[in-house]
Design an enzyme around this catalytic site. Structure first.
Site, short mmCIF file in Angstrom:
data_model
loop_
_atom_site.label_atom_id
_atom_site.label_comp_id
_atom_site.label_asym_id
_atom_site.label_seq_id
_atom_site.Cartn_x
_atom_site.Cartn_y
_atom_site.Cartn_z
N ARG A 1 0.82 -1.21 0.00
CA ARG A 1 0.00 0.00 0.00
C ARG A 1 0.86 1.26 0.00
NH1 ARG A 1 -5.14 -1.57 3.93
NH2 ARG A 1 -5.74 -3.41 2.73
N GLU B 1 -13.52 -13.70 12.43
CA GLU B 1 -13.71 -13.10 11.11
C GLU B 1 -13.66 -14.14 10.00
OE1 GLU B 1 -11.81 -9.80 8.01
OE2 GLU B 1 -10.86 -10.13 9.96
N LYS C 1 -16.89 -10.46 12.93
CA LYS C 1 -16.55 -9.58 11.81
C LYS C 1 -16.80 -10.35 10.53
CE LYS C 1 -12.91 -6.76 9.71
NZ LYS C 1 -11.59 -6.09 9.89
N SER D 1 -14.95 -3.94 4.91
CA SER D 1 -15.27 -3.24 3.67
C SER D 1 -14.89 -4.08 2.45
CB SER D 1 -14.57 -1.89 3.61
OG SER D 1 -13.17 -2.02 3.83
N GLY D 2 -13.93 -5.00 2.62
CA GLY D 2 -13.55 -5.86 1.50
C GLY D 2 -13.06 -5.03 0.33
N GLY D 3 -13.51 -5.35 -0.87
CA GLY D 3 -13.08 -4.61 -2.06
C GLY D 3 -14.04 -3.50 -2.44
N ARG E 1 -9.17 -0.30 4.34
CA ARG E 1 -8.99 0.54 3.16
C ARG E 1 -10.02 1.66 3.07
NH1 ARG E 1 -8.33 -4.20 -1.22
NH2 ARG E 1 -9.56 -5.23 0.38
#
Length: 357
Positions: A35, A179, A221, A263-265, A294
């Site tokens: 990142r 999760e 989660k 949030s994932g992608g 993200r």
């Protein structure tokens, strides 16, 4: 309910109290490096520490963030004045958490699937993390979707590991965040996402029960039920909210204090839009909230770009995304609140100045 279970439940509820959510700042060194380098920032232990410090020290985030998930490197780091990160967060009323799994590896006998490892030596690591200041933990499993995936074998193995981890965390006096993430890569319709998420959560809670995990002292989660990211026909925001909550009602016992979504992608916009739609639904048996990485960090890291003279603007961007996500968590978000980056900085700077005074 035992005294220890009451303490765990109290911690879990305090993290999400007041409509707050969780910042996921537990990226591995490899993921964090990608990142940073993606924004032209050299990844060193110091740049990783500085970026996380920048977020943690933003004025006013304790109104939106009740917990932060740390990584092994980060829980041992400190602010520039020498205050350990866990201590600094706790003093602001933000619970320090820690990722304790060691990553998803190919599943023996089914190499297209993953199994999360990290149970070896976990009891000792949990003891150390508690001494370092952690109050909750996280263990993520990865469930891939394809025409013939996931297999029952994969679901059972990962659920077993999740439950073993959760039992050990509670034994150590730490709230386990369980999760199981169903990965939404692919062109599958939302019906397939619903089917796999439902099956995954059924297996997880079956195994948690078998291994005597106190549901009152944990957090879940999980992913939202959305259309596969490569599909052309997308489900509406309302359909995502309806299917996600229907799936949870069929799988998650009311004893669980809270559910936080990853949030994932998803984009920042849809992470907020979907959460907002679900937060408007009344009568849910658990608190619902967010645990984003993200969706909270993307604009922040882009604004910072590794330059100290951008630090104030980066904090303004981070505060803005926290505020909008908290608004979605309260069912008060609207698309009109979303701004272009230059507008974000101007608006968020004014808010930061007001908070500081």
């Amino acid at each position: 309910m035992t005294a220890s279970t009451r303490d765990l439940e109290s911690t879990a509820r305090a993290i999400l109290a007041g409509g707050r959510g969780i910042l996921a700042a537990d990226e591995s060194t490899g993921t964090m490096s990608k990142r940073l380098e993606g924004e032209g920032i050299e990844s060193t232990e110091e740049t990783r520490r500085r970026f996380r410090e920048l977020m943690f020290t933003t004025e006013g985030i304790e109104q939106c963030i009740g917990g932060v998930i740390l990584y092994d490197e980060t829980i041992r780091q400190s602010t520039s004045d020498g205050t350990p990160f866990p201590q600094y967060l706790a003093e602001r009323g933000i619970a320090p958490g820690i990722k304790v799994d060691t990553g998803a590896k190919p599943l023996a006998g089914s190499p297209r699937e993953k199994v999360t490892e990290g149970l070896d030596g976990l009891r000792d690591r949990l003891k150390e993390y508690r001494e370092l200041g952690a109050r909750f933990t996280k263990w993520r499993t990865v469930i891939n979707i394809d025409e013939d995936l996931p297999t029952r074998y994969c679901l059972e193995v990962n659920a077993h590991c999740q439950a073993r981890y959760a039992a050990l965390a509670q034994e150590a006096g730490l709230v386990p965040m369980v999760e199981p993430e169903t990965i939404m890569n692919g062109a599958h319709p939302i019906e397939r996402s619903y089917e796999v998420t439902l099956e995954t959560l059924h297996e997880v809670f079956r195994e948690l029960h078998r291994q005597r995990v106190a549901l009152e002292g944990m957090l879940l989660k999980t992913n939202m039920v959305v259309t596969g990211y490569d599909a052309e026909d997308r489900a509406s925001v309302d359909e995502v909210a309806e299917r996600t909550l229907r799936c949870l009602r069929h799988t998650v016992p009311p004893a669980v204090p809270g559910i936080v979504f990853l949030s994932g992608g998803q984009s920042d916009f849809y992470s907020s839009a979907h959460l907002n739609a679900m937060s408007k639904v009344e009568g849910l048996p658990w608190m619902i909230s967010f645990s984003y990485a993200r969706a909270l960090q993307g604009l922040t890291i882009k604004t910072w770009a590794g330059k100290e003279n951008n630090a104030r603007d980066a904090q303004a961007a981070f505060h803005y995304r926290c505020r909008l996500t908290a608004a979605a968590n309260a069912g008060r978000w609207s698309k009109n609140m979303e701004r272009e980056p230059e507008e974000v900085l101007s608006e968020a700077e004014r808010e930061l100045e007001a908070t500081a005074t």
